[in-house]
Design an enzyme around this catalytic site. Structure first.
Site, PDB file in Angstrom:
ATOM      1  N   TYR A 142      21.077  57.056   3.368  1.00 18.47           N
ATOM      2  CA  TYR A 142      21.156  57.961   3.361  1.00 18.47           C
ATOM      3  C   TYR A 142      20.189  58.904   3.457  1.00 18.47           C
ATOM      4  O   TYR A 142      18.656  58.359   3.478  1.00 18.47           O
ATOM      5  CB  TYR A 142      20.687  57.571   1.627  1.00 18.47           C
ATOM      6  CG  TYR A 142      20.816  59.283   0.986  1.00 18.47           C
ATOM      7  CD1 TYR A 142      22.134  60.065   0.876  1.00 18.47           C
ATOM      8  CD2 TYR A 142      19.875  59.261   0.637  1.00 18.47           C
ATOM      9  CE1 TYR A 142      22.083  61.468  -0.163  1.00 18.47           C
ATOM     10  CE2 TYR A 142      19.786  60.584  -0.881  1.00 18.47           C
ATOM     11  CZ  TYR A 142      20.557  61.383  -1.042  1.00 18.47           C
ATOM     12  OH  TYR A 142      20.608  62.545  -1.616  1.00 18.47           O
ATOM     13  N   ASP A 237      14.147  58.337   9.502  1.00 27.53           N
ATOM     14  CA  ASP A 237      13.168  58.614   8.370  1.00 27.53           C
ATOM     15  C   ASP A 237      12.755  58.079   7.250  1.00 27.53           C
ATOM     16  O   ASP A 237      13.602  56.436   7.107  1.00 27.53           O
ATOM     17  CB  ASP A 237      14.777  58.917   7.755  1.00 27.53           C
ATOM     18  CG  ASP A 237      14.889  59.816   5.807  1.00 27.53           C
ATOM     19  OD1 ASP A 237      14.164  59.647   5.146  1.00 27.53           O
ATOM     20  OD2 ASP A 237      16.530  59.943   5.516  1.00 27.53           O
ATOM     21  N   LYS A 265       8.611  60.761  -1.159  1.00 23.36           N
ATOM     22  CA  LYS A 265       8.354  60.418  -2.142  1.00 23.36           C
ATOM     23  C   LYS A 265       7.059  59.682  -2.575  1.00 23.36           C
ATOM     24  O   LYS A 265       6.350  60.340  -3.113  1.00 23.36           O
ATOM     25  CB  LYS A 265       9.881  58.766  -1.758  1.00 23.36           C
ATOM     26  CG  LYS A 265      11.243  58.622  -1.968  1.00 23.36           C
ATOM     27  CD  LYS A 265      12.010  57.546  -2.187  1.00 23.36           C
ATOM     28  CE  LYS A 265      13.312  58.327  -2.136  1.00 23.36           C
ATOM     29  NZ  LYS A 265      14.587  58.398  -1.712  1.00 23.36           N
TER      30      LYS A 265
HETATM   31  C1  PLP Z   1      14.899  59.275  -1.510  1.00 26.99           C
HETATM   32  C2  PLP Z   1      15.166  59.204   0.295  1.00 26.99           C
HETATM   33  C3  PLP Z   1      16.074  60.695   0.501  1.00 26.99           C
HETATM   34  C4  PLP Z   1      15.749  61.732  -0.778  1.00 26.99           C
HETATM   35  O1  PLP Z   1      14.946  62.817  -0.506  1.00 26.99           O
HETATM   36  P1  PLP Z   1      14.904  63.009  -2.146  1.00 26.99           P
HETATM   37  O2  PLP Z   1      13.356  63.831  -2.612  1.00 26.99           O
HETATM   38  O3  PLP Z   1      15.722  62.880  -3.542  1.00 26.99           O
HETATM   39  O4  PLP Z   1      15.610  64.389  -1.530  1.00 26.99           O
HETATM   40  C5  PLP Z   1      16.473  61.040   1.798  1.00 26.99           C
HETATM   41  N1  PLP Z   1      15.707  59.746   2.625  1.00 26.99           N
HETATM   42  C6  PLP Z   1      15.894  58.680   2.612  1.00 26.99           C
HETATM   43  C7  PLP Z   1      15.864  57.489   3.885  1.00 26.99           C
HETATM   44  C8  PLP Z   1      15.210  57.927   0.761  1.00 26.99           C
HETATM   45  O5  PLP Z   1      14.994  57.199   0.860  1.00 26.99           O
END
Ligand code: PLP
Length: 425
Positions: A142, A237, A265
């Site tokens: 994701y 990511d 995060k």
């Molecule tokens: C949480 C997450 C996102 C999205 O981040 P948001 O702040 O919720 O938009 C993108 N990539 C990864 C790997 C994530 O865990």
């Protein structure tokens, strides 16, 4: 009716599904979502004043636990000076320098407000830099809810991606090639077919959005090699893994330098902040220097940056990640031992401060394998633990998080409770 139930009923009248992000609705596990009122350290309290040991930590940001006094004080102090300026501040320079120093591959960085913005911008930048359109992503990873990334595999290995959400144009999805995580041969094949058209490969270096799947040895180095050979941009990511699995993020842990990295995060310490950064040559393509447009009214928000700086200061304390990883392993090894003792089909693993729990025999290495976990067994375990005041992610397909505020008492209580529940099965 409990206050949680009342609030959920009322919320559904005014908010679609009663929640502002779908996984919060407990659809996967059933039952009423818990409305949180307050948090402190490893604990949260719900609307009925019941306390829980929290293994979600707002889905990853809260590596120091809830309401860490130093973070909260820093946020107060920053807020008193004004909430936003829409102009550069010294604190942005400070956090940019820090991110460049700590993350091996980042030479320049830009701040945004969410992980979704970070990945969306990184993809646009990779396309602008290479002049190519196609991207490769992996099933089950994701990367936020940008159109180009809300894509699932079509039928047949190398068909073009299909939208995984209504409202995503098929044309947009068709520029994304979706492959199996950990399947380097599949990536080689895709490069064989489209090499010169591939702008970027985007990957979670440890997949944390389909439960937790660790990269097979050779997978990440293979991606690095293929991207270099074909002139494509490798994007890690690290919105979840960044400062979660170690001080140098997953790229430090596995010794791979991506071209671009997305963070979120943990770097916002619980405030809306994220970032993308990488090789200077690529980052220089961004406006106002280059031709790739990207912007944000609240980007680099001073209060969010203050929370991020306070958090990043505390994770640099020597031994922080060793301790966090050891504690997380204590949890996963303890849970696995308790399950074994009572003949429950279960396994678990930890990477740094994140973990995966699987109701199956062996650690999964792909999306297909993780989907074969026993969902009913997970849901039963989830609700039994919740009842006893232990909050795991409300889905069998999410990773879990331990914070520095989780001590021996919390781990022991969790393991003792799990053992009682496994014994009943
Ligand atoms: C949480 C997450 C996102 C999205 O981040 P948001 O702040 O919720 O938009 C993108 N990539 C990864 C790997 C994530 O865990």
């Amino acid at each position: 009716m409990s206050r949680n139930q009342q609030l959920f009923e009322q919320s559904q009248k005014f908010i679609p599904g009663g929640v502002n992000s779908p996984v919060r609705a407990f659809k996967s596990v059933g039952g009423t979502p818990v409305f949180f009122r307050r948090g402190e350290g490893a604990y949260v309290w719900d609307a009925d004043d019941k306390s829980y040991i929290d293994y979600v930590g707002s889905w990853g940001p809260l590596i120091l636990g809830h309401a860490h006094p130093e973070v909260i004080d820093t946020v107060y102090a920053a807020a008193k000076n004004g909430l936003t300026f829409g102009a550069p501040t010294e604190a942005e320079l400070e956090i940019a320098e820090l991110l460049c120093r700590l993350v091996p591959s980042i030479e320049q960085v830009r701040l945004v407000s969410s992980g979704t913005e970070a990945t969306m911008s990184a993809i646009r930048l990779a396309r602008g830099y290479t002049g190519r359109n196609r991207i490769i992503k992996f099933e089950g990873c994701y990367h936020g809810h940008d159109d180009a990334l809300l894509v699932k595999a079509g039928s047949g290995a190398l068909t073009f991606g299909h939208p995984s959400s209504a409202g995503v144009p098929a044309e947009t999805a068709s520029s994304t090639v979706v492959l199996d995580y950990n399947d380097l041969a599949g990536v080689e094949q895709a490069f064989g077919q489209f090499g010169a058209e591939i702008a970027a490969v985007i990957v979670e270096p440890v997949a944390g959005n389909m439960n937790l799947i660790a990269p097979r040895p050779g997978f990440l180095p293979g991606l690095r090699e293929l991207c270099t050979r074909h002139g494509s941009v490798l994007i890690f990511d690290e919105v979840m893994t960044g400062f979660r699995v170690g001080l140098e993020c997953a790229q430090g842990l596995y010794g791979i330098k991506p071209d671009l990295t997305t963070l979120g995060k943990v770097i916002g310490g619980g405030m809306p902040m994220a970032a993308f950064g990488g090789r200077r040559e690529i980052m220089q393509c961004l406006a106002p220097v280059g031709a790739v447009y990207q912007a944000g009214t609240l980007s680099g928000n001073p209060v969010a940056v203050a929370a991020g700086l306070a958090t990043l200061k505390l994770v640099q304390v020597p031994g922080f990640y060793d301790k966090l990883a050891a504690r997380t392993r204590e949890l996963t090894e303890g849970l696995a031992a308790a399950a074994r003792k009572h003949g429950v089909v279960f396994c678990a693993q930890a990477v740094g401060g994140m973990f995966g729990l699987y109701f199956r025999e062996t650690l999964p290495e792909s999306y297909t394998e993780v989907m074969s976990c026993n969902r009913d067994a997970f849901n039963g375990f989830f609700h039994a633990m919740l009842e006893e005041g232990i909050y795991f992610a409300p889905s069998a397909f999410e990773a879990g998080f331990v914070s520095a505020a989780h001590g021996d008492a919390e781990i022991s209580k969790t393991l003792a409770t799990a053992e009682q529940i496994f014994a009943r099965e």
